[in-house]
Design a protein around this motif. Structure first.
Motif, PDB file in Angstrom:
ATOM      1  N   HIS A  29       0.842  -1.195   0.000  1.00 27.52           N
ATOM      2  CA  HIS A  29       0.000   0.000   0.000  1.00 27.52           C
ATOM      3  C   HIS A  29       0.878   1.246   0.000  1.00 27.52           C
ATOM      4  N   PRO A  32      -0.398   7.688  -0.713  1.00 29.56           N
ATOM      5  CA  PRO A  32      -1.182   8.410  -1.721  1.00 29.56           C
ATOM      6  C   PRO A  32      -0.392   9.631  -2.200  1.00 29.56           C
ATOM      7  N   ARG A  42       5.771   7.414  -3.370  1.00 26.98           N
ATOM      8  CA  ARG A  42       4.911   6.384  -3.961  1.00 26.98           C
ATOM      9  C   ARG A  42       5.561   5.801  -5.202  1.00 26.98           C
ATOM     10  N   ASP A  65      -3.880  -1.589  -2.360  1.00 21.72           N
ATOM     11  CA  ASP A  65      -4.203  -0.234  -2.788  1.00 21.72           C
ATOM     12  C   ASP A  65      -2.892   0.384  -3.258  1.00 21.72           C
ATOM     13  N   ASN A  67      -2.563   3.072  -4.953  1.00 25.07           N
ATOM     14  CA  ASN A  67      -2.683   4.521  -5.125  1.00 25.07           C
ATOM     15  C   ASN A  67      -2.234   4.945  -6.517  1.00 25.07           C
ATOM     16  N   ALA A  68      -2.649   4.157  -7.480  1.00 28.17           N
ATOM     17  CA  ALA A  68      -2.360   4.428  -8.889  1.00 28.17           C
ATOM     18  C   ALA A  68      -3.628   4.124  -9.670  1.00 28.17           C
ATOM     19  N   THR A  69      -4.015   5.026 -10.518  1.00 31.78           N
ATOM     20  CA  THR A  69      -5.225   4.840 -11.310  1.00 31.78           C
ATOM     21  C   THR A  69      -4.975   5.346 -12.720  1.00 31.78           C
ATOM     22  N   TRP A  72      -8.638   9.942 -13.552  1.00 32.28           N
ATOM     23  CA  TRP A  72      -9.125  10.633 -12.353  1.00 32.28           C
ATOM     24  C   TRP A  72     -10.352  11.441 -12.726  1.00 32.28           C
ATOM     25  N   LEU A  83      -8.200   2.097  -7.384  1.00 26.49           N
ATOM     26  CA  LEU A  83      -6.926   2.207  -6.677  1.00 26.49           C
ATOM     27  C   LEU A  83      -6.422   0.844  -6.228  1.00 26.49           C
ATOM     28  N   ASP A  84      -7.360  -0.067  -5.997  1.00 28.08           N
ATOM     29  CA  ASP A  84      -7.025  -1.406  -5.512  1.00 28.08           C
ATOM     30  C   ASP A  84      -6.791  -2.321  -6.705  1.00 28.08           C
ATOM     31  N   HIS A  85      -5.662  -3.010  -6.679  1.00 28.92           N
ATOM     32  CA  HIS A  85      -5.264  -3.809  -7.840  1.00 28.92           C
ATOM     33  C   HIS A  85      -4.813  -5.197  -7.408  1.00 28.92           C
ATOM     34  N   HIS A 107     -13.052   1.700   0.893  1.00 27.64           N
ATOM     35  CA  HIS A 107     -12.831   0.934  -0.328  1.00 27.64           C
ATOM     36  C   HIS A 107     -13.831  -0.215  -0.371  1.00 27.64           C
TER      37      HIS A 107
END
Length: 124
Positions: A29, A32, A42, A65, A67-69, A72, A83-85, A107
């Protein structure tokens, strides 16, 4: 427990025996990216995760998580963004993936059904 990158954020690193073969599981994790420093930390942790996975000799699952997407929703102050992968080695098959019910967290649970190869290389 392992620490990847400079942020000193703990990650869980375990080796599981599934279908007779070892599978490395890395639960992590990263921070962020709420500031330039957190974004740097990060990104440093994500690079360290990639290095660890590349050095792995067998099957690997990375989850958490991150913290990568990929996008946005700028028009929404709060939105459902991925965010969760769960990232898996190429020979691990993702059979199904879905979001679980609200369990009171910020989440939603991520439910992933995986197929791990057997010792003879077939799907198991």
């Amino acid at each position: 427990m392992v620490y990847l990158g400079e942020a000193e954020v703990p990650s869980i690193n375990a080796t599981l025996l599934l279908n007779g073969i070892p599978v490395t599981l890395l639960g992590t994790h990263p921070l962020p990216p709420g500031s330039a420093e957190y974004a740097r930390l990060r990104n440093d942790q994500l690079r360290a995760i990639a290095t660890k996975v590349q050095a792995s000799k067998g099957l690997t699952i990375v989850l958490g998580d991150l913290n990568a997407t990929p996008w946005w929703p700028a028009y929404l102050p709060i939105g459902r963004i991925p965010l969760d992968h769960c990232l898996v080695s190429p020979s691990i098959y993702v059979i199904n993936k879905q979001l679980g019910p609200n369990v009171g967290s910020d989440h939603l649970p991520v439910v992933i059904d995986l197929e791990i190869p057997t010792l003879n290389g077939s799907k198991g």
